[in-house]
Design an enzyme around this catalytic site. Structure first.
Site, PDB file in Angstrom:
ATOM      1  CB  ALA A 216      42.493  -8.982  -9.263  1.00 54.43           C
TER       2      ALA A 216
ATOM      3  CB  SER B  20      42.032 -13.059  -3.566  1.00 54.39           C
ATOM      4  OG  SER B  20      41.631 -12.787  -4.885  1.00 54.39           O
ATOM      5  CB  ALA B  21      46.003 -11.615  -5.958  1.00 57.62           C
TER       6      ALA B  21
ATOM      7  CD  GLU C 199      36.353 -18.330  -3.706  1.00 58.95           C
ATOM      8  OE1 GLU C 199      36.467 -17.120  -3.984  1.00 58.95           O
ATOM      9  OE2 GLU C 199      36.930 -18.858  -2.740  1.00 58.95           O
TER      10      GLU C 199
ATOM     11  CG  HIS D 189      36.880 -13.817  -4.465  1.00 58.12           C
ATOM     12  ND1 HIS D 189      37.709 -14.895  -4.296  1.00 58.12           N
ATOM     13  CD2 HIS D 189      37.695 -12.745  -4.656  1.00 58.12           C
ATOM     14  CE1 HIS D 189      38.967 -14.504  -4.390  1.00 58.12           C
ATOM     15  NE2 HIS D 189      38.989 -13.195  -4.601  1.00 58.12           N
TER      16      HIS D 189
END
Length: 559
Positions: A145, A230-231, A362, A475
């Site tokens: 994130a 993800s990020a 997710e 996720h």
């Protein structure tokens, strides 16, 4: 949650391997600025914690990364690389806030080996590699994130060993980059200073380091695939659009292909948007810099403890705010010249083949903290207040209306009325998962295939976690499969397809017998479905009404 699961799985993986360790002489690679000494286990050489930039401390805090210009002598690249300062939990819940305050302390950061001098790279290669091997390279960008994560958690041994067993040798590279307020601080002062999106600039300098140095480890700088989750996956997309899609360095592309696991387009307001300035002002205030003549200089001169606590004083993603992130990549007019969606639509994206896919559920772990949302109005207010400031409340209501107020339609999907933690849990989980990941992926694929129809792409959906109560195929569960921490059919399948892609830029070439052909997305609109017991094809047409709304209104869905 996923962070701890991944860590536990990593330790289990390494512990299981320990009894079979066979050591060889420590491998050494001579670079222009240092001698790098690594370690060797199971026929895999590892070099961990190689500096690729000057320490971003003192006057270099909140500044773009700078290349190394001095000789560092001999570096023992055998320990646990230092993580960049981490941002963990913060919330209005007292027990969680107490925990968050403890985790965010310099003491805990030190215990977890985190600190500002953190810009390093890990390299893992077959022990047989030489400077003339010219092996394909995969460049891993971790997720978290944009607030936490590091190369500490990721070990490429399983993937490298599989490549060796199949005579498709690769080199695995992982990059540390600044996260949270250290790497993605917003605000007008940051924009004027040219110091926005520092985490992405770290990644880019890491890629340039690979271009300059990977041949000495046996890699081919012209055969680099960037890969993230993800990020990290969003970072891969942004590296494809950075500098309006210019991915060249010294006249050559820094990468030739890309893999995106859970993340691509994140439409965002500029660095100096009202929310960005509010975050910056909060940090400035907490750091005691509100009355300083130059607030940014004040932040740079603050001691580490003061700046760490100030940077971590804003909401984290493991909180009620969830993926309404305090820190994330935002358009700065220079590196990211516009919002991610605008860059995609205008064709400002590097022309490289790519794989992109998602986990089926997710959004579940991002909807665990909002138990006060019990009605449609609550969901609309939540999204309007924290997320989409350019949208009217009616526009947000129209979006929410595309998701039935029926647990059977929510996430974890295909579980009927079960797994409903609170009245709007499965609905919110579906919305957040689609907006940030699953349906945004389809929007991006449509744009990419319209703008660059000659560039091949493949897409997937993972459902191997079906049946896990409340979170399903959640996720980041793919970290366990892609890195081989949970051996089985999904891990074997994914690693095999990825090895084919890393070697040939086509996931089908060189695949072992028994695996289905993975059709290009643009030709079939089909997903490869990675399930617990096998692989099959799936039409990418689910939740079509919601997908259309997102595609038609992406300009007002900026965060």
């Amino acid at each position: 949650m996923w962070y701890l699961l991944s860590l536990a799985a990593l330790f289990a993986h390494l512990s299981a391997a320990a009894p079979t360790i066979n050591k060889r002489a420590d491998p050494t690679v001579k670079l222009d600025y240092a001698n790098i000494v690594g370690s060797s286990v199971l026929g895999v050489d590892s070099f961990k914690g190689i500096p690729y930039a000057q320490p971003p401390v003192g006057k270099l805090r909140l500044k773009p990364p700078q290349p190394i210009t001095t000789n560092l002598g001999t570096i023992q690249a055998t320990g646990l690389p230092r993580a960049c300062p981490q941002m963990y939990l913060s919330s209005d819940n007292i027990p969680e806030d107490i925990l968050g305050r403890f985790i965010n302390t310099p003491f805990f950061q030190t215990v977890s080996n985190a600190g500002e001098d953190c810009l390093t790279i890990n390299i893992q290669r077959p022990s047989s590699a030489t400077p003339t091997s010219k092996l394909p390279v995969v460049f891993w960008i971790f997720g978290g994130a944009f607030e936490l994560g590091s190369t500490q958690l990721y070990d490429g041994t399983s993937l490298v060993l599989r490549s060796m067993a199949q005579n498709r040798d690769i080199i695995y590279v992982a990059v540390n980059y600044r996260v949270g307020g250290f790497g993605f601080m917003p605000g007008s002062d940051i924009l004027k200073d040219g110091s926005a999106n520092l985490g992405h600039l770290d990644q880019r300098l890491g890629l340039q380091w690979v271009a300059d140095n990977i041949a000495k480890f046996g890699g081919d700088p012209e055969k680099v695939t960037i890969w993230g989750e993800s990020a990290g996956s969003i970072s891969v997309y942004n590296q494809m659009t950075l500098y309006d899609g210019d991915n060249t360095y010294k006249g050559k592309p820094l990468f030739r292909a890309a893999i995106m696991d859970s993340g691509s387009v994140v439409p965002a307001d500029p660095v100096d948007c009202p929310k960005g300035n509010a975050i910056y002002n909060k940090v400035v205030s907490e750091a005691g810099c509100a009355n300083a003549a130059n607030k940014l200089d004040c932040l740079r001169s603050a001691d580490y403890t003061t700046f760490l606590n100030a940077a971590n004083s804003v909401p984290a993603f493991l909180s009620y705010n969830s993926v309404a992130l305090s820190y994330l990549p935002r358009p700065d007019g220079k590196a990211l010249t516009a919002s991610a969606d605008v860059l995609g639509k205008s064709g400002h994206i590097a022309k490289v083949p790519f794989i992109i896919g998602d986990q089926e559920d997710e959004g579940t772990i991002f909807a665990l903290m909002q138990s006060n949302l019990t009605t449609t109005d609550h969901v609309v207010d939540y999204l309007s207040t924290l997320y989409f400031h350019s949208a009217t409340k009616q526009q947000v209501r129209d979006l929410v209306a595309t998701y039935p107020d029926d647990p059977s339609a929510g996430s974890p999907f295909r579980t009927g009325p079960f797994n409903q933690l609170y009245p709007q849990y499965k609905r919110l989980a579906a919305i957040l998962g689609d907006l940030v990941f699953t349906l945004s992926r389809r929007v991006f694929l449509n744009i990419a295939n319209q703008k660059q129809p000659d560039v091949p792409s493949w897409s997937y959906l993972a459902t191997y976690g079906y049946g896990i109560p409340f979170i399903g195929t959640f996720h980041a569960s793919d970290i366990l499969t892609t890195h081989g921490y949970t051996p089985g059919i999904p891990s074997t399948s994914i690693q095999n397809y990825y090895l084919s892609f890393i070697n040939t830029m086509d996931p089908n070439k060189g695949m072992p017998f028994g695996f289905p052909n993975w059709p290009r997305w643009g030709e079939s609109k089909k997903l490869l479905n990675f399930s617990a017991l096998g692989n099959s094809l799936l039409s990418d047409d689910f939740r079509a009404t919601s997908a259309k709304y997102i595609a038609d209104h992406v300009d007002i869905l900026h965060i």
